[in-house]
Every structure is written in structure tokens, then in C-alpha cells.
Design an enzyme around this catalytic site. Structure first.
Site, mmCIF file in Angstrom:
data_model
loop_
_atom_site.group_PDB
_atom_site.id
_atom_site.type_symbol
_atom_site.label_atom_id
_atom_site.label_comp_id
_atom_site.label_asym_id
_atom_site.label_seq_id
_atom_site.Cartn_x
_atom_site.Cartn_y
_atom_site.Cartn_z
ATOM 1 N N CYS A 1 13.403 10.429 7.987
ATOM 2 C CA CYS A 1 13.363 9.941 9.366
ATOM 3 C C CYS A 1 14.725 10.046 10.047
ATOM 4 O O CYS A 1 14.793 10.158 11.266
ATOM 5 C CB CYS A 1 12.825 8.522 9.409
ATOM 6 S SG CYS A 1 13.583 7.456 8.199
ATOM 7 N N LYS B 1 0.861 -1.198 0.000
ATOM 8 C CA LYS B 1 0.000 0.000 0.000
ATOM 9 C C LYS B 1 0.888 1.236 0.000
ATOM 10 O O LYS B 1 1.718 1.419 0.883
ATOM 11 C CB LYS B 1 -0.905 0.033 1.239
ATOM 12 C CG LYS B 1 -1.962 1.129 1.106
ATOM 13 C CD LYS B 1 -2.675 1.443 2.409
ATOM 14 C CE LYS B 1 -1.950 2.426 3.278
ATOM 15 N NZ LYS B 1 -1.743 3.770 2.688
ATOM 16 N N GLU C 1 9.451 14.495 16.580
ATOM 17 C CA GLU C 1 9.917 14.497 15.189
ATOM 18 C C GLU C 1 9.122 15.550 14.411
ATOM 19 O O GLU C 1 7.903 15.463 14.312
ATOM 20 C CB GLU C 1 9.692 13.106 14.594
ATOM 21 C CG GLU C 1 10.302 12.954 13.236
ATOM 22 C CD GLU C 1 10.133 11.558 12.669
ATOM 23 O OE1 GLU C 1 9.061 10.958 12.856
ATOM 24 O OE2 GLU C 1 11.085 11.075 12.034
ATOM 25 N N GLU D 1 10.052 0.405 10.425
ATOM 26 C CA GLU D 1 11.100 1.432 10.282
ATOM 27 C C GLU D 1 10.408 2.744 10.594
ATOM 28 O O GLU D 1 9.568 3.206 9.825
ATOM 29 C CB GLU D 1 11.680 1.365 8.872
ATOM 30 C CG GLU D 1 13.034 2.016 8.774
ATOM 31 C CD GLU D 1 12.930 3.464 8.362
ATOM 32 O OE1 GLU D 1 12.943 4.314 9.297
ATOM 33 O OE2 GLU D 1 12.832 3.747 7.169
HETATM 34 P P1 ADP Z 1 2.997 10.122 8.516
HETATM 35 O O1 ADP Z 1 2.524 10.526 9.882
HETATM 36 O O2 ADP Z 1 4.394 10.477 8.252
HETATM 37 O O3 ADP Z 1 2.051 10.434 7.404
HETATM 38 P P2 ADP Z 1 2.023 7.490 8.830
HETATM 39 O O4 ADP Z 1 2.675 6.539 9.739
HETATM 40 O O5 ADP Z 1 0.700 8.033 9.221
HETATM 41 O O6 ADP Z 1 3.098 8.591 8.556
HETATM 42 O O7 ADP Z 1 1.847 6.890 7.383
HETATM 43 C C1 ADP Z 1 2.744 5.983 6.784
HETATM 44 C C2 ADP Z 1 1.927 4.929 6.079
HETATM 45 O O8 ADP Z 1 1.151 4.242 7.052
HETATM 46 C C3 ADP Z 1 0.959 5.463 5.046
HETATM 47 O O9 ADP Z 1 0.935 4.561 3.946
HETATM 48 C C4 ADP Z 1 -0.373 5.433 5.790
HETATM 49 O O10 ADP Z 1 -1.479 5.307 4.947
HETATM 50 C C5 ADP Z 1 -0.209 4.191 6.645
HETATM 51 N N1 ADP Z 1 -1.055 4.139 7.830
HETATM 52 C C6 ADP Z 1 -1.509 5.176 8.589
HETATM 53 N N2 ADP Z 1 -2.268 4.723 9.611
HETATM 54 C C7 ADP Z 1 -2.320 3.378 9.516
HETATM 55 C C8 ADP Z 1 -2.925 2.330 10.280
HETATM 56 N N3 ADP Z 1 -3.657 2.584 11.349
HETATM 57 N N4 ADP Z 1 -2.733 1.052 9.885
HETATM 58 C C9 ADP Z 1 -1.971 0.779 8.806
HETATM 59 N N5 ADP Z 1 -1.381 1.707 8.042
HETATM 60 C C10 ADP Z 1 -1.528 3.000 8.377
#
Ligand code: ADP
Length: 545
Positions: free
Chosen positions: A340, A230, A443, A306
Site C-alpha cells: 500500500c 479473518k 492504486e 489501514e
Molecule cells: P483487495 O482489493 O486488495 O483484495 P480488499 O479490501 O477487497 O482488498 O480485501 C482485504 C480484506 O477485506 C480481505 O480479507 C477481504 O476478504 C475483506 N473484505 C472484502 N470485502 C469485504 C466486505 N465487504 N466486508 C468485510 N471485509 C471485506
């Protein structure tokens, strides 16, 4: 035949899923047929003009080597961070699409066509994909720039070669995975096999969409797994283009499946799926925690994470100050701080604090912020409205908590020029920073750095490690004994001496503490995509009585 999607214009900065009506007339039993017919539909690709370059990008979900609309017909808008305007609508995967993609990946894995193929062929496919990337290099770079706000320099000198290098490196691993043999047990002979895990769910972030796509799929597929990946909702385009190339390269259908979609829906469905054997995630620590919980609450799928960082960058008095200033500016400016492992906490020895700060400030102040398609620009827009607001919010918190804005501290002029649209932030330096301030602890993921004075090695080690993160850290000194002491003392997965931000696909990368679980890159990541099976053969042992 094209599915008609109905979507509303979105407010700037909002990625809002919309719902189409036509697709919902179809029941799940005739969807496969429908998907196949729709795959060639022009509605599932869009021709974009990117700075005078015509690039066609697929917009569907990539399942079983076909681009398909989402089952519910949902789409969402992808936005250009330079203008805040919509680039294109792409299909939005929901739980039902995740199920279809996992079923397809499982079928591809279980029919053994992939796991049992001569490993050399898997390597050759990755090499072919790398060659197709090289053929379409400028298209991929243009898409990545449009979608993320990266400059040409960033995309072409770092992200692109890093992505191609990753594919070529893992192609070379195809026939090099071996186990151990043991003749140490009287009456038995034992050996180990490295077997693929099965279906790997992979979830990637928006800061390096192309690079993360290759970091994730290459080690997974070369070891015989199949993948449902995804992309991040903010940046789905380069991964979609890559899937076109995956098909052209000749990967068997179902080996790599790509879903564009949101975290709480598609991401969570993947992390919670009972038939996914592993999830590999790159993103924020908060989401990493949610993924670990989803694994625990479902089938205990293997998890690698990561995550975030708040990395220290330490300048000793004997450092070459010009070079240290140059590397430190790069430490925060690479990808405009949306990295990161960015060097966000600078610690400078008191004897050279003023001299270093002057040189460092001059470099940061000289960075040209503006349209990322202008080749003379050093820093484009940050990736999204959400990120822009978050960074400006952190800058405000620094001010309110009493730190001094030494440079920058606002939205950049380019934002005003773009009519208040576009997400440009000034390179920002804070001084008079205390360890307990929010800007020292959280961060920020933007071009914001704190600079703090220190006296002794012991003191700076304590300051450097005073964080819940442990992704990276650097030390600048001419004293190599000190460099070794310091890199040993910094609790982080990657440390640099007299440089910053070098991350090579052949070297393990990952975090101590709350910066992650497991390693990406190098040979190390292959451990995370294989099970070790022990086999004992009786060579004369009698059954115990
Ligand atoms: P950021 O805060 O830098 O946007 P995220 O950790 O929210 O980083 O997003 C990184 C990835 O994780 C994206 O592909 C996002 O769609 C996905 N993501 C966000 N929330 C969830 C969740 N609850 N379960 C699985 N994937 C998630």
C-alpha cells in the site's frame, strides 16, 4: 470421522466456494460435539510438499483452540499464483461460523481468564509464540511463498523478521500500559485505567498475510482483548499455521479465533456483528468504506482502517542519483509493488531527469522475473489472476490515455513459460504521464511506476499532494533543510528521506486522507485496543447545594 466435502475443480484464477453435503445433516445443537470430534480429523490438515519440504497445514476454521469444518461444510480452493493450480481446499466461514467464533471469543473475554491475567503472562505467551515461529521459520516461509508468490528474500528478510519482531515488541508492552493521575482538582483525586475493548474483529489482506496477522493480533491480545480474525481468501495458509502455534504456545481457548473466508460473507458478517466491539481492517479504500458503513449500521463498533495509497517519491537535483535510483527501484519492487505504501509516482527534477531515468531504468530492467522458489529471482508472480488482470488493465489504460511505456508493459515471459499459467508482470515504467490519467490517480498494486519531471519545490509539493490518498511519500536530497520542509509538506502518515519502504513495528503507521483511520504499530495502536476509563475519588468535596 471425517466430513466428506464435495467440491468441483475450479477454473484458473477463481476462488469459488463449494458446498459439502455431509455436514448439513447435523443440526446446530449437536455441532459443538461434532466439531470436537472432527478436530483431530486428518481431513482438517493437509501435508504439502513445498520445494522438497514437507509442511502440514491445518485447513479448518480455528475456534476455541480447535480446527473445525465450517458449519455448512463449505470449502474453497487456495491457489498457487506461480502456476494457477490449486494447493488445497480450506474451510470457508459463513455468517453462522462468524457467530460461533464471536460467541467463543466473547466467552473467553467475559470469563476474565484473559483480561485479568497477570499482564506479564500475556507478554510471555506472545514471546513463546515468537519462539515457536523461529523454530518453524522455514515452514512458515515456505507456506507464505507458496500462497503469495513472494521470493525467499522477501519472505525471509522482511516478512518473517517483521512478524517475529512485532510479537516480541508487543510482548514488552504487556506491563507498561499506565494511565494518568491527577491531584489538580480540589477535593477529588482522579486516575485513568486502560481497559480492553472486548471482542476485536480483524480483517487482513493478501499482500502480507503473516505480517498482517501479527500486526493485528499482538496489540489486541497483549491489552487483554480476544480476537476473531479473518484472513484474505487468496492467502489463508500462514495464518492457519500460526493458529497451530498459538495453541501450542498455550493461549487460553477462544483468545484468538481464525476464520478463512470471503469478504462479502464472512468479512461483512464480522464488520456488522452486534457483539463485536471493534474492527481493525487493512485492505482497499472501497472495502474500508463498506466496513465503516457496516459499523454505523450495526453497533457503532470502533473502526480502524489501514487503506490504499498512491505515494509520491521525489528526486531533487542534488540527490545521490545512484542511491536514489536504487531506493526508488526498491520503492516499487518490494513485494512486486503489491504494497500500500509503494512509491508509485516518481517526480524527478528536470536537471537530473534524464540521468536519473537512465539509472532507474537500468535497475528495473535488471530485475529477474520468474519462479519465486528460484533464489536468483527478484520478482515472482503477482498474487492472483484477479490482481494480474487488474495490473495489465491499468497498463492498458495508461497506453490508451497517452502515456509512454518506457519499460515493460506486458505480461512477463515467465507467464508464457508456465504455459500461460502463473501471474507474472514485467516491471513497468511509464513516462509522459499527466496528473489526471488513471495510472496517476488509482492504486495499481503491481510493479508499475510513473515518472514525471518537475521544476520547483512548490510545483512538486502540489503534484505530490494531488491525490485522495495520504499513506506515504519520500524525498531524495542532500539538503536537510529541504528534506524537513518537504516531509512537513507531504500530507501522508509516513515520509522517508533518502530511502523508501522502511516500516518498523515500533513506529506508528497509517494514513492521512482516504488512506485510513487510526494507526497501526508502535505505542499508537494500543490506543485503538483500549478504552480509557476515568475514576474520580472524593477526598473531601462536599455535594454542591
Ligand atoms: P483487495 O482489493 O486488495 O483484495 P480488499 O479490501 O477487497 O482488498 O480485501 C482485504 C480484506 O477485506 C480481505 O480479507 C477481504 O476478504 C475483506 N473484505 C472484502 N470485502 C469485504 C466486505 N465487504 N466486508 C468485510 N471485509 C471485506
Amino acid at each position: 470421522m471425517a466430513i466428506k466435502t464435495s467440491f468441483r475443480p475450479i477454473a484458473r484464477g477463481m476462488l469459488r466456494p463449494t458446498r459439502a453435503s455431509a455436514a448439513s445433516r447435523y443440526t446446530s445443537s449437536n455441532l459443538t460435539f461434532l466439531h470436537i470430534r472432527l478436530a483431530s480429523s486428518a481431513a482438517l490438515a493437509k501435508k504439502l510438499n513445498i520445494g522438497g519440504r514437507e509442511v502440514t497445514v491445518p485447513t479448518g476454521l480455528f475456534i476455541g483452540n480447535e480446527f473445525r469444518p465450517a458449519i455448512g461444510g463449505n470449502t474453497f480452493a487456495v491457489e498457487n499464483p506461480a502456476t494457477g493450480e490449486e494447493i488445497v481446499q480450506v474451510a470457508e466461514a459463513r455468517e453462522e461460523d462468524v457467530n460461533v467464533a464471536v460467541t467463543e471469543a466473547r466467552r473467553a473475554f467475559e470469563d476474565k481468564a484473559w483480561a485479568d491475567v497477570n499482564p506479564v503472562e500475556r507478554g510471555e505467551l506472545l514471546l513463546r509464540l515468537a519462539q515457536l515461529m523461529e523454530r518453524d521459520k522455514e515452514d512458515l516461509i515456505a507456506l507464505e511463498m507458496l500462497d503469495t508468490g513472494k521470493t525467499y528474500r522477501q519472505a525471509s528478510n522482511l516478512d518473517f523478521p517483521g512478524s517475529v519482531g512485532t510479537l516480541k515488541y508487543y510482548a514488552g508492552w504487556a506491563d507498561k500500559l499506565v494511565g494518568l493521575t491527577s491531584f489538580n482538582i480540589p477535593g477529588a483525586f482522579a486516575y485513568t485505567r486502560r481497559e480492553p475493548l472486548g471482542v476485536c474483529g480483524q480483517i487482513i489482506p493478501w499482500n502480507f498475510p503473516l505480517l498482517m496477522f501479527t500486526w493485528k493480533i499482538a496489540p489486541a491480545v497483549v491489552t487483554g482483548n480476544t480476537v476473531v480474525i479473518k484472513s484474505a481468501e487468496a492467502t489463508p495458509l500462514s495464518a492457519l499455521k500460526m493458529c497451530e502455534l498459538i495453541k501450542e504456545a498455550g493461549f487460553p481457548a477462544g483468545t484468538v479465533n481464525l476464520l478463512s473466508g470471503f469478504g462479502k460473507t464472512a468479512g461483512n458478517a464480522l464488520a456488522s456483528h452486534m457483539d463485536v466491539d471493534k474492527v481493525a481492517f487493512t485492505g482497499s479504500t472501497a472495502t474500508g468504506r463498506a466496513i465503516l458503513k457496516a459499523s454505523a449500521a450495526s453497533n457503532l463498533k470502533k473502526v480502524t482502517l489501514e487503506l490504499g495509497g498512491k505515494s509520491p517519491n521525489i528526486i531533487f537535483a542534488d540527490a545521490d542519483l545512484d542511491k536514489a535510483a536504487e531506493w526508488s527501484a526498491w520503492g516499487i519492487n518490494m513485494n512486486f509493488g503489491q504494497t500500500c505504501h509503494a512509491g508509485t509516482r516518481l517526480y524527478v527534477h528536470e536537471d537530473v531527469y534524464d540521468a536519473f531515468l537512465e539509472k532507474f531504468t537500468a535497475r528495473m530492467a535488471a530485475l529477474k522475473v520468474g519462479d519465486n522458489f528460484d533464489r536468483s529471482v527478484d520478482q515472482g508472480p503477482v498474487n492472483s489472476k484477479m490482481q494480474y488482470d487488474k495490473i495489465l488493465g491499468y497498463i492498458e489504460s495508461g497506453r490508451q490515455e497517452g502515456a509512454t511505456v518506457h519499460l515493460g508493459g506486458s505480461a512477463a515471459e515467465a507467464s508464457t513459460k508456465a504455459g500461460g499459467k502463473g501471474y507474472y508482470v514485467e516491471p513497468t515504467i511509464f513516462t509522459n504521464v499527466k496528473p489526471d490519467m488513471t495510472i496517476s490517480r488509482e492504486e495499481i498494486f503491481g510493479p508499475v511506476v510513473t515518472v514525471t519531471k518537475f521544476k520547483t519545490e512548490e510545483e512538486v509539493i502540489e503534484l505530490a499532494n494531488d491525490t485522495t490518498y495520504g499513506l506515504a511519500g519520500a524525498v531524495h536530497t542532500k539538503d536537510y533543510a529541504r528534506a524537513v520542509r518537504m516531509t512537513n509538506a507531504i500530507k501522508a502518515g509516513t515520509t522517508w528521506v533518502n530511502m523508501y519502504n522502511l516500516v518498523h513495528w515500533s513506529i506508528p503507521f497509517g494514513g492521512y486522507k482516504q488512506s485510513g483511520l487510526g494507526r497501526e504499530c508502535g505505542e499508537a495502536v494500543l490506543e485503538n485496543y483500549t478504552e480509557v476509563k476515568a475514576v474520580y475519588l472524593n477526598t473531601g468535596m462536599a455535594a454542591p447545594q
